[in-house]
Motif scaffolding. Sequence first.
Motif, short mmCIF file in Angstrom:
data_model
loop_
_atom_site.label_atom_id
_atom_site.label_comp_id
_atom_site.label_asym_id
_atom_site.label_seq_id
_atom_site.Cartn_x
_atom_site.Cartn_y
_atom_site.Cartn_z
N THR A 1 0.86 -1.19 0.00
CA THR A 1 0.00 0.00 0.00
C THR A 1 0.88 1.23 0.00
OG1 THR A 1 -0.09 0.33 2.41
CG2 THR A 1 -1.74 -1.14 1.46
N THR B 1 -0.96 7.88 1.40
CA THR B 1 -1.23 9.16 0.75
C THR B 1 -2.06 10.02 1.72
OG1 THR B 1 -3.43 8.78 -0.21
CG2 THR B 1 -1.56 7.80 -1.38
N PRO B 2 -2.17 11.32 1.44
CA PRO B 2 -2.99 12.15 2.33
C PRO B 2 -4.44 11.67 2.41
CG PRO B 2 -1.68 13.52 0.85
CD PRO B 2 -1.51 12.12 0.38
N LYS B 3 -4.92 10.99 1.40
CA LYS B 3 -6.30 10.50 1.40
C LYS B 3 -6.42 9.12 2.06
CE LYS B 3 -7.96 13.93 -1.14
NZ LYS B 3 -8.77 14.97 -0.50
N GLY B 4 -5.29 8.55 2.46
CA GLY B 4 -5.34 7.24 3.11
C GLY B 4 -4.43 6.23 2.43
N TYR B 5 -4.50 5.00 2.87
CA TYR B 5 -3.68 3.93 2.29
C TYR B 5 -4.26 3.50 0.95
CZ TYR B 5 -1.59 3.53 6.90
OH TYR B 5 -0.93 3.79 8.07
N LEU B 6 -3.44 3.58 -0.08
CA LEU B 6 -3.87 3.21 -1.43
C LEU B 6 -3.29 1.84 -1.76
CD1 LEU B 6 -5.11 4.38 -4.16
CD2 LEU B 6 -2.75 5.00 -4.73
N PRO B 7 -4.14 0.86 -2.09
CA PRO B 7 -3.58 -0.46 -2.42
C PRO B 7 -2.77 -0.39 -3.71
CG PRO B 7 -5.99 -0.41 -2.74
CD PRO B 7 -5.61 0.91 -2.15
N PRO C 1 -4.48 -3.20 -6.92
CA PRO C 1 -5.92 -3.48 -6.89
C PRO C 1 -6.27 -4.69 -7.76
CG PRO C 1 -5.45 -1.47 -8.13
CD PRO C 1 -4.17 -1.89 -7.47
N THR D 1 -3.24 -6.34 3.68
CA THR D 1 -3.48 -6.15 2.25
C THR D 1 -2.83 -7.26 1.44
OG1 THR D 1 -3.43 -3.79 2.72
CG2 THR D 1 -3.40 -4.42 0.41
#
Lengths: 208, 208, 208
Positions: free
Chosen positions: A109, A112-118, A121, A173
């Motif tokens: 992952t 990022t500022p918006k959260g954990y990005l996988p 995907p 993840t």
Amino acid sequence: MRFIRCFDGLWANLGFEVVFVKVVIVTGTPGAGKTTVLNGAIEKLKDRYEIINYGDEMFRIASERKLVQHRDEMRKLSPEVQKDIQKLAAESIAERSKEISVIVDTHSTIKTPKGYLPGLPIWVIEKLNPDQIILVEADPDEIIIRRLKDATRERDAEYIKDVEEHQLINRATAMAYAIQTGATVKLIKNHDGKLEEAVEEMEEVLRD
Amino acid sequence: MRFIRCFDGLWANLGFEVVFVKVVIVTGTPGAGKTTVLNGAIEKLKDRYEIINYGDEMFRIASERKLVQHRDEMRKLSPEVQKDIQKLAAESIAERSKEISVIVDTHSTIKTPKGYLPGLPIWVIEKLNPDQIILVEADPDEIIIRRLKDATRERDAEYIKDVEEHQLINRATAMAYAIQTGATVKLIKNHDGKLEEAVEEMEEVLRD
Amino acid sequence: MRFIRCFDGLWANLGFEVVFVKVVIVTGTPGAGKTTVLNGAIEKLKDRYEIINYGDEMFRIASERKLVQHRDEMRKLSPEVQKDIQKLAAESIAERSKEISVIVDTHSTIKTPKGYLPGLPIWVIEKLNPDQIILVEADPDEIIIRRLKDATRERDAEYIKDVEEHQLINRATAMAYAIQTGATVKLIKNHDGKLEEAVEEMEEVLRD
């Protein structure tokens, strides 16, 4: 000469020259020492593997299509276009893996500022179809010091929690990736002063 | 007599004789006491369930097809063949579950030298389509002592971490299974000297 | 006016009036303060979002179809019917999200006597196709005190472990959701006396 993607010697009995090819995903949070461990482990296995950085592959594809000129333009592309490039990169790597075993250097992952990005995907993991996933890890305080490259700064308790959280998220993840393809998930600890052990462990996992 | 796979009594009102059937996956890391708890819990529910060991079922299928003679030959089969047998076992269990509720005795993940291997990859979990997943757990130090069957050995701190890690991996993996089928995931603690509580808890989950 | 679901301004250059729409899932274990943080964060973003409670949406659909009159009848419906209603609710929310950004107020997992139930199984998460998932969290002891609404009761160590376990399960489950859609997963801590920080953080994630 034919390359067949399999793990054992059954085909060899039929008179084929068999080269076992596989796809290995190698990940690690920044500071865990992914690249150092990987470089050490690959030394004796150079002929067996091609290492492909997933981000580089995406940039190569976007550049060829004249979508971007510089790497930092990548994240400005619309999410639909980014997704298409992600898929194309996965397809290109899957294609390459028919000829030689591939190590994909990427992230479980991304924070990022918006959260954990996988990083992988479903539309990527299904195409890559990895046989093995490796997570290079270290203790949170080791990671923080390595990131700072300055051992004098105090080890911040809050920061330690953040790194701990990120590694935990990476593990969960990775298991969700694994059930999509049946891949094994290996956690390799790269502790301070024990690089050799980590390298040996990765060599062991990469060997056949 | 008809067997209908459902949880409540709606169909009964329509005059059908209804037997509620379901698929339950029971897992537990070695030493957690899965079999002991399961045997205790099933005592009062014997008529309701058939217990199928997933590994046994795979071996049965491979033997019938003359692919192997002994159990330890199973892992020497090519991954493609292994995957086929995994699928056939899942199908056979799913077929059986149309007639009687089935408890599948298996592992959330298996710890191998190459890493954690998911016991129920997507092509298995989709076919089994479980209603419930149960994880029998214990404290890492309890598990280690049980594995050793020799309480004199020192409880190794590193080893405790390993067991803790494996149980954590098992949980994360179980949740990834669950979202594929909407199954509930029950964690049952089987602590030293509290077997009865664990048995009762499992009985409660298996009942109706 | 056209609404286009995307994150950046590329389409704007083509002369379309662009409104960026997205689906955000907001979850939090009872006592974490999900609703308080959400209400605070939405204040400045009221025109941008519609908040839909997933349970309410399911009840609305079941009522319209005369399947239930009261909310507590919902769980008495057969699992097949419940699943159908779940799907219809997801479709209805997805439809709404073509016109305006939607915040779906729901749970990562629900703790039931049978175990942890995933709030967004695959047939729901695929339809909702969220861009972002937010988990509002707090320390287990904070959550317990908030649940009790009575700070005098002793903080029970066993109970703390339970809440810790539930939050860990919620995280792992959220990552399994995320890989299905490529959503980011943001963990927002809502600590005692620091509501404003939590609100700001959520505002930041919801903005643009």
